[in-house]
Design an enzyme around this catalytic site. Structure first.
Site, PDB file in Angstrom:
ATOM      1  N   ALA A  89      -7.204  -4.777  -2.251  1.00 16.82           N
ATOM      2  CA  ALA A  89      -6.395  -4.604  -1.031  1.00 16.82           C
ATOM      3  C   ALA A  89      -7.243  -3.955   0.070  1.00 16.82           C
ATOM      4  CB  ALA A  89      -5.160  -3.783  -1.339  1.00 16.82           C
ATOM      5  N   ARG A  90      -7.411  -2.654   0.006  1.00 15.79           N
ATOM      6  CA  ARG A  90      -8.193  -1.945   1.017  1.00 15.79           C
ATOM      7  C   ARG A  90      -8.980  -0.808   0.387  1.00 15.79           C
ATOM      8  NH1 ARG A  90      -8.220  -5.723   3.505  1.00 15.79           N
ATOM      9  NH2 ARG A  90      -7.566  -6.142   5.629  1.00 15.79           N
ATOM     10  N   ALA A 142     -10.583 -13.087   0.393  1.00 16.28           N
ATOM     11  CA  ALA A 142     -10.131 -14.224   1.202  1.00 16.28           C
ATOM     12  C   ALA A 142     -11.227 -15.266   1.376  1.00 16.28           C
ATOM     13  CB  ALA A 142      -9.683 -13.727   2.561  1.00 16.28           C
ATOM     14  N   GLU A 159     -17.144   0.337   3.367  1.00 15.01           N
ATOM     15  CA  GLU A 159     -17.658  -1.007   3.654  1.00 15.01           C
ATOM     16  C   GLU A 159     -17.739  -1.221   5.164  1.00 15.01           C
ATOM     17  OE1 GLU A 159     -14.172  -3.168   1.781  1.00 15.01           O
ATOM     18  OE2 GLU A 159     -14.250  -4.233   3.699  1.00 15.01           O
ATOM     19  N   ARG A 170       3.641  -9.703  -0.426  1.00 15.94           N
ATOM     20  CA  ARG A 170       3.245 -11.101  -0.626  1.00 15.94           C
ATOM     21  C   ARG A 170       2.262 -11.261  -1.785  1.00 15.94           C
ATOM     22  NH1 ARG A 170       3.386 -11.206   5.588  1.00 15.94           N
ATOM     23  NH2 ARG A 170       1.955  -9.502   5.239  1.00 15.94           N
ATOM     24  N   ASP A 221     -12.793  -4.973  -4.973  1.00 17.70           N
ATOM     25  CA  ASP A 221     -13.254  -5.905  -3.923  1.00 17.70           C
ATOM     26  C   ASP A 221     -13.512  -5.192  -2.601  1.00 17.70           C
ATOM     27  OD1 ASP A 221     -13.829  -8.512  -2.871  1.00 17.70           O
ATOM     28  OD2 ASP A 221     -11.868  -8.500  -1.885  1.00 17.70           O
ATOM     29  N   ASP A 251       7.381   0.162  -5.393  1.00 17.88           N
ATOM     30  CA  ASP A 251       7.388  -0.168  -3.965  1.00 17.88           C
ATOM     31  C   ASP A 251       8.703   0.347  -3.399  1.00 17.88           C
ATOM     32  OD1 ASP A 251       7.531  -1.271  -1.411  1.00 17.88           O
ATOM     33  OD2 ASP A 251       6.410  -3.073  -1.977  1.00 17.88           O
ATOM     34  N   HIS A 311     -15.754  -7.605  -0.572  1.00 14.03           N
ATOM     35  CA  HIS A 311     -14.574  -8.039   0.173  1.00 14.03           C
ATOM     36  C   HIS A 311     -14.491  -9.578   0.228  1.00 14.03           C
ATOM     37  CE1 HIS A 311     -11.629  -6.444   3.397  1.00 14.03           C
ATOM     38  NE2 HIS A 311     -11.165  -7.550   2.877  1.00 14.03           N
TER      39      HIS A 311
END
Ligand code: NAD
Ligand code: MLT
Length: 526
Positions: free
Chosen positions: A231-232, A282, A261, A150, A256, A170, A279
């Site tokens: 992302a992570r 969002a 974290e 997405r 981010d 991917d 982070h």
């Protein structure tokens, strides 16, 4: 029902939860772990973001829990297996913050490529100096996306407007998606590393993706590559990335998320080539409102036993498909519920045959509805859509799903339940919205609309049976709403099926069974 919210969600989301009928809501942002474990047995649902760890230790305390609501996208803080085996439904809001995350990715890329933070710090120190701050344009550069899901797709579209060439790695998506997005497919990660001027990662954090870029991978990159991770934490090895920056392989990094974290610990923090945010992907008003509202609605629906489109531990369905499927789910569950209310033999195999239009649907969910129906009379609330398959597997029951498309039979679902030396068959059809029928029970043909309470009697096919049953039920003050009789051969055995207005007590059932010619009478509750 009681819900605890342990991390900040928007006021709109909190309000929605508080206004839901029959729901008590406790807002306990940042509750200490020990305290959470102590109070969690009281709660039916929990709403979390990415910090609260929903793991085995948590589940062992959460004895009453039915729903975990993850306000956001990634579910790496939620141990899924533990939820599934306990029938706890996990819901998230995967679509609600993706635009914000994509925009933040681009913000970090541009800020880090143009030394925005370093320049800002200099101006703060009253130094107006342009040397050492030269950045680079995105125009005609190659952007390598790892994970074309997405957010990867949203970043792609936006960076194509910058006239970047987009390539992606991917291995889990079809070639058609690459084509549709105008993206060149990289068969291997190495292929992407060799070609990309900018790398942005958008995969979940899995065993395969942790440290997906480490020293060996950075060594294969173009000198001066720019990287982003929104992302992570831990997808790029932070130590190796810091080394690659120091060696001049990586020109800049927009980050981010950190592996440790929320602790602000990382070798990247002290490097001026890095722009870091805590982070924030969002963290926009729009995304937080979307997420808060979506998670509140989903938790309420899940607690009410309604189907939720974004249930992580259920087959994924688009809301439209779910709507089209509701009648089939009701039918599947009704068919399943008949077995243990009519028979007792242990099941060896359940075969579900879908014919006609229904065979063209995502039938996985209907199969779960059938299984939920089968096991609910014996497992009660311990079985639901989430753990129905596991419940069957755990009891050594084989599940076989087969499909026949074509004109011959329309929308027919047939459930064959195999027990030792015998097969019990039930079938049903959907004729239109809210119009479902049971068409066969154990070899007897019917045209029945299933209702909450039903009586099934097996009797000898001889005169006077209907009259006797009617008289007895009348005397017991049971009102028969509809009645159908089916027989498989003249003067043989018949089956009588009645929908009744209320539950029929054991005493009445015993009296029914006592009528000469009645072999068996059962109450069925849906
Ligand atoms: P998604 O599920 O739509 O897409 C992930 C893609 O990664 C899929 O296409 C999948 O095939 C691919 N993938 C999985 N393993 C891979 C591998 N080994 N190599 C290459 N590709 C692989 O997810 P999404 O909604 O786009 O989210 C992407 C990431 O962004 C997730 O980690 C999510 O948690 C994170 N996220 C972060 C923020 C934030 O605040 N920073 C906000 C939202 C989402
Ligand atoms: C997400 O996965 O939705 C984001 O990382 C944001 C968050 O955790 O709140």
């Amino acid at each position: 029902m009681k819900v605890i919210v342990t991390e900040r969600i928007s006021d709109k989301g909190v309000e929605l939860l508080k206004n839901a009928a029959g729901l008590e809501v406790d807002i306990c942002f940042d509750i200490p772990r020990a305290e959470l474990l102590e109070v969690i047995p009281k709660y039916d649902a929990i709403v979390v973001r990415s910090v609260t760890k929903i793991n085995e230790e948590f589940y062992e305390h959460a004895t009453n829990l039915k729903v975990v609501g993850r306000a956001g996208n990634g579910v790496d803080n939620i141990q899924m297996e533990g939820a599934t085996k306990r029938g706890i439904i996990v819901v998230n809001t995967p679509e609600s913050n993706i635009v914000s995350a994509a925009e933040h990715t681009i913000g970090l890329l541009l800020a880090s490529s143009r030394n925005v933070v370093k320049a800002h710090k200099m101006i703060e120190s009253r130094v107006w100096e342009r040397s050492g701050l030269k950045g680079s344009e995105m125009l005609h550069k190659t952007l390598g996306i790892i994970g074309l899901g997405r957010i990867g797709a949203l970043v792609t579209k936006r960076m194509q407007a910058f006239e970047m060439k987009v390539i992606a790695y991917d291995p889990y998506i079809a070639d058609a998606r690459f084509k549709k997005l105008g993206v060149e497919k990289c068969e291997t990660l190495d292929d992407l590393l060799k070609k990309a001027d900018v790398i942005s990662i958008h995969t979940p954090k899995t065993e395969e993706t942790v440290n997906i870029l480490g020293a060996a991978e950075f060594a294969k990159c173009k000198k001066g590559v720019r990287v982003v991770n929104c992302a992570r934490g831990g997808l790029y090895n932070e130590q190796d990335l810091a080394e690659a920056i120091k060696k001049g392989i990586v020109a800049s990094a927009g980050i981010d998320v950190l592996v440790d974290e929320p602790k602000p610990i990382s070798p990247l923090i002290d490097l001026e080539e890095c722009v870091l945010t805590p982070h924030l992907g969002a963290d926009t008003t729009e995304a937080q409102d979307n997420v808060g509202i979506a998670i509140a609605e989903e938790v309420v629906s899940a607690l009410r036993g309604e189907m939720v489109p974004n249930a992580v531990n259920l087959p994924s369905l688009h809301p439209h498909d779910l709507e089209d499927m509701l009648d089939y789910l009701h039918l599947g569950e009704a068919l399943g519920k008949l077995y243990y209310q009519l028979k007792k033999d242990p099941i060896e195999k359940i075969e579900i045959l879908y014919q006609g239009e229904v065979a063209e649907m995502e039938t996985q969910m209907i199969t779960r509805a059938v299984l939920k129906g089968v096991f609910e009379p014996i497992l009660k609330e311990r079985v639901n859509y989430v753990n129905a398959e596991l419940a069957a597997e755990g009891r050594g029951v084989d599940i076989v799903e087969s499909k026949m498309t074509g004109e011959t039979k329309r929308n027919l679902i047939t459930v064959n339940i195999y027990v030792k030396d015998n097969v019990f068959t039930v079938s049903g059809k959907v004729f239109g919205e809210n119009n479902i029928r049971i068409t066969e029970i154990d070899g007897f043909e019917f045209d029945l609309t299933p209702e909450r309470f039903m009586l099934v009697a097996r009797n000898q096919d001889k005169p006077g049976m209907i009259g006797q049953i009617g008289t007895l039920l009348g005397a017991s003050r049971v009102n028969i709403a509809t009645m159908q009789v089916s027989r498989n051969q003249k003067d043989g055995c018949a089956m009588m099926f009645m929908t009744v207005d209320n539950e029929v007590n054991k005493e009445t059932l015993n009296l029914l069974q006592g009528i000469d010619g009645i072999k068996k009478a059962n109450l069925i509750k849906l």
